[in-house]
Design an enzyme around this catalytic site. Structure first.
Site, PDB file in Angstrom:
ATOM      1  N   SER A  70     -56.915  -4.179  12.333  1.00  0.00           N
ATOM      2  CA  SER A  70     -57.525  -3.313  13.365  1.00  0.00           C
ATOM      3  C   SER A  70     -57.084  -3.633  14.788  1.00  0.00           C
ATOM      4  O   SER A  70     -57.348  -2.843  15.693  1.00  0.00           O
ATOM      5  CB  SER A  70     -59.045  -3.408  13.304  1.00  0.00           C
ATOM      6  OG  SER A  70     -59.538  -2.462  12.408  1.00  0.00           O
ATOM      7  N   LYS A  73     -55.245  -1.051  16.599  1.00  0.00           N
ATOM      8  CA  LYS A  73     -55.917   0.105  17.224  1.00  0.00           C
ATOM      9  C   LYS A  73     -55.768   0.092  18.746  1.00  0.00           C
ATOM     10  O   LYS A  73     -55.870   1.133  19.384  1.00  0.00           O
ATOM     11  CB  LYS A  73     -57.389   0.155  16.791  1.00  0.00           C
ATOM     12  CG  LYS A  73     -57.524   0.516  15.304  1.00  0.00           C
ATOM     13  CD  LYS A  73     -58.928   0.368  14.747  1.00  0.00           C
ATOM     14  CE  LYS A  73     -58.936   0.735  13.248  1.00  0.00           C
ATOM     15  NZ  LYS A  73     -59.972   0.145  12.459  1.00  0.00           N
ATOM     16  N   TYR A 197     -51.625   5.364   9.675  1.00  0.00           N
ATOM     17  CA  TYR A 197     -52.678   4.395  10.013  1.00  0.00           C
ATOM     18  C   TYR A 197     -52.520   3.098   9.188  1.00  0.00           C
ATOM     19  O   TYR A 197     -52.576   1.997   9.724  1.00  0.00           O
ATOM     20  CB  TYR A 197     -54.058   5.036   9.794  1.00  0.00           C
ATOM     21  CG  TYR A 197     -55.191   4.054   9.826  1.00  0.00           C
ATOM     22  CD1 TYR A 197     -55.593   3.465  11.029  1.00  0.00           C
ATOM     23  CD2 TYR A 197     -55.849   3.664   8.654  1.00  0.00           C
ATOM     24  CE1 TYR A 197     -56.615   2.519  11.057  1.00  0.00           C
ATOM     25  CE2 TYR A 197     -56.865   2.732   8.679  1.00  0.00           C
ATOM     26  CZ  TYR A 197     -57.246   2.158   9.880  1.00  0.00           C
ATOM     27  OH  TYR A 197     -58.243   1.224   9.910  1.00  0.00           O
ATOM     28  N   TYR A 249     -66.406  -4.023  16.290  1.00  0.00           N
ATOM     29  CA  TYR A 249     -67.260  -3.221  15.398  1.00  0.00           C
ATOM     30  C   TYR A 249     -68.730  -3.360  15.802  1.00  0.00           C
ATOM     31  O   TYR A 249     -69.056  -3.398  16.989  1.00  0.00           O
ATOM     32  CB  TYR A 249     -67.048  -3.610  13.917  1.00  0.00           C
ATOM     33  CG  TYR A 249     -65.651  -4.020  13.573  1.00  0.00           C
ATOM     34  CD1 TYR A 249     -64.598  -3.130  13.781  1.00  0.00           C
ATOM     35  CD2 TYR A 249     -65.350  -5.280  13.075  1.00  0.00           C
ATOM     36  CE1 TYR A 249     -63.300  -3.494  13.468  1.00  0.00           C
ATOM     37  CE2 TYR A 249     -64.059  -5.651  12.755  1.00  0.00           C
ATOM     38  CZ  TYR A 249     -63.043  -4.752  12.965  1.00  0.00           C
ATOM     39  OH  TYR A 249     -61.776  -5.113  12.666  1.00  0.00           O
ATOM     40  N   VAL A 267     -59.416  -7.419  10.327  1.00  0.00           N
ATOM     41  CA  VAL A 267     -59.849  -8.116   9.112  1.00  0.00           C
ATOM     42  C   VAL A 267     -58.795  -9.083   8.548  1.00  0.00           C
ATOM     43  O   VAL A 267     -59.052  -9.765   7.567  1.00  0.00           O
ATOM     44  CB  VAL A 267     -60.343  -7.148   8.000  1.00  0.00           C
ATOM     45  CG1 VAL A 267     -61.592  -6.419   8.417  1.00  0.00           C
ATOM     46  CG2 VAL A 267     -59.253  -6.182   7.570  1.00  0.00           C
TER      47      VAL A 267
HETATM   48  N1  GLN Z   1     -57.006  -1.751   6.890  1.00  0.00           N
HETATM   49  C1  GLN Z   1     -58.394  -1.950   7.199  1.00  0.00           C
HETATM   50  C2  GLN Z   1     -59.165  -0.670   6.942  1.00  0.00           C
HETATM   51  O1  GLN Z   1     -58.697   0.358   7.334  1.00  0.00           O
HETATM   52  C3  GLN Z   1     -58.515  -2.374   8.631  1.00  0.00           C
HETATM   53  C4  GLN Z   1     -59.911  -2.507   9.046  1.00  0.00           C
HETATM   54  C5  GLN Z   1     -60.163  -3.609  10.024  1.00  0.00           C
HETATM   55  O2  GLN Z   1     -59.357  -4.463  10.382  1.00  0.00           O
HETATM   56  N2  GLN Z   1     -61.393  -3.595  10.428  1.00  0.00           N
HETATM   57  O3  GLN Z   1     -60.218  -0.671   6.349  1.00  0.00           O
END
Ligand code: GLN
Length: 313
Positions: A70, A73, A197, A249, A267
């Protein structure tokens, strides 16, 4: 005005933090939804600092590439804002979600307009914009290209095994995308958008590379590399604000309380933190807490910023 410690003292502090992390018994659990993340040793721990105008300082496993997930992003948001500017905010909000990053419930209540660009549905809309604008497919994924340019390091790559696993396990993200398609908030083909993505999530970088690639945010938009992508001082401030309120988050409030800096986690166990006007930091350790943030990377950043008095407050 903040005076950085001299490099020798700075290095001692970083080494000391990493040493302490090695003995921590509460290390969290690695993400288990794909083998490439589940199999990384919980003993891994690294930290890197990229001060404005100075060389990178680092300690531990700071040169080992890991899945940025993430954290990508941030980079995709830079590209989408470069393409469509403030029109993005008609399709994605700017409020913390208070829900997990892949929650579907809120999206239905809010008619397919994601709360912010740092939760999955928001990042998927951002990918839709990037997909639409980069039809004449560059050789590299545009987010990979941006990471390479910002870090000035063309060894940064996409891990194809991670990508395949993301595609294989990505039904929930495709569900988010199809729901937004039904609500008129996705324009391109859902498979193409979600694959874009997943590919950006599968980029691997080390703490050193990540600290360099995000230093433009500490420079407040006064960065030659990033200004080529439309990052003005105002835009850099706004990205930092979103990181502060939404970057971790549904734990963003807790992270702001503990660290007091714009942060973005993934993650894969990485966390980036921005000290405006001073430096960018990246820490990594794969064990996550129940909200998906790295236990030790967060602790390392908290410890470093506490010792140096770094905070925007
Ligand atoms: N690839 C993970 C997902 O899309 C990334 C999510 C994350 O790092 N929070 O669920």
């Amino acid at each position: 005005m903040f005076q950085p410690p001299d490099p020798v003292r700075f290095q001692e502090i970083l080494d000391d933090i990493v040493d302490r992390m090695r003995f921590e018994t509460e290390r969290g659990a690695a993400a288990s939804y794909i083998p490439e993340l589940a199999d990384v040793s919980l003993n891994r721990c690294g930290i890197a600092v990229a001060p404005l105008g100075g060389p990178v300082l680092s300690s531990g496993d700071s040169a080992v590439p890991f899945s940025i997930q993430s954290i990508s992003k941030i980079f995709s948001l830079v590209l989408a804002l470069g393409h469509v500017g403030a029109a993005l905010w008609q399709r994605v909000g700017r409020e913390p979600s208070g829900d997990p990053f892949n929650s579907i419930v809120q999206l239905e209540f809010e008619r397919g307009k994601p709360r912010n660009p740092f939760i999955n549905p928001g990042a998927i809309v951002v990918s839709d914009i990037i997909t639409l604008k980069s039809r004449e497919a560059a050789e590299n994924h545009p987010v990979l290209q941006l990471c390479q340019d910002l870090a000035d390091d063309h060894t940064i790559y996409v891990n194809e095994n991670v990508f395949q696993s993301e595609v294989a396990t990505g039904d929930r993200n495709r569900a988010l995308a199809y729901f937004m398609l039904a609500e008129g908030n996705i324009e391109c083909d859902v498979r193409q958008v979600t694959e874009s993505y997943f590919r950006q999530c599968s980029i691997e970088m080390s703490c050193q590379q990540l600290a360099l690639a995000t230093r433009f945010l500490a420079a407040g938009g006064n960065d030659k590399g990033a200004s080529r992508f439309g990052v003005t001082p105002e835009r850099a401030r706004r990205i930092n604000s979103l990181m502060m309120t939404c970057g971790c988050y549904d734990a963003s409030g807790e992270v702001a309380f503990r660290v007091g800096l714009p942060c973005k986690s993934g993650v894969g166990g990485g966390i980036v933190a921005i000290v405006p006007g001073i430096a960018s930091l990246a820490a990594w350790s794969p064990g996550l807490d129940e909200k998906g943030n790295s236990v030790l990377a967060l602790r390392a950043i908290e410890e470093l910023t506490r010792r140096l008095g770094w905070s925007v407050f």
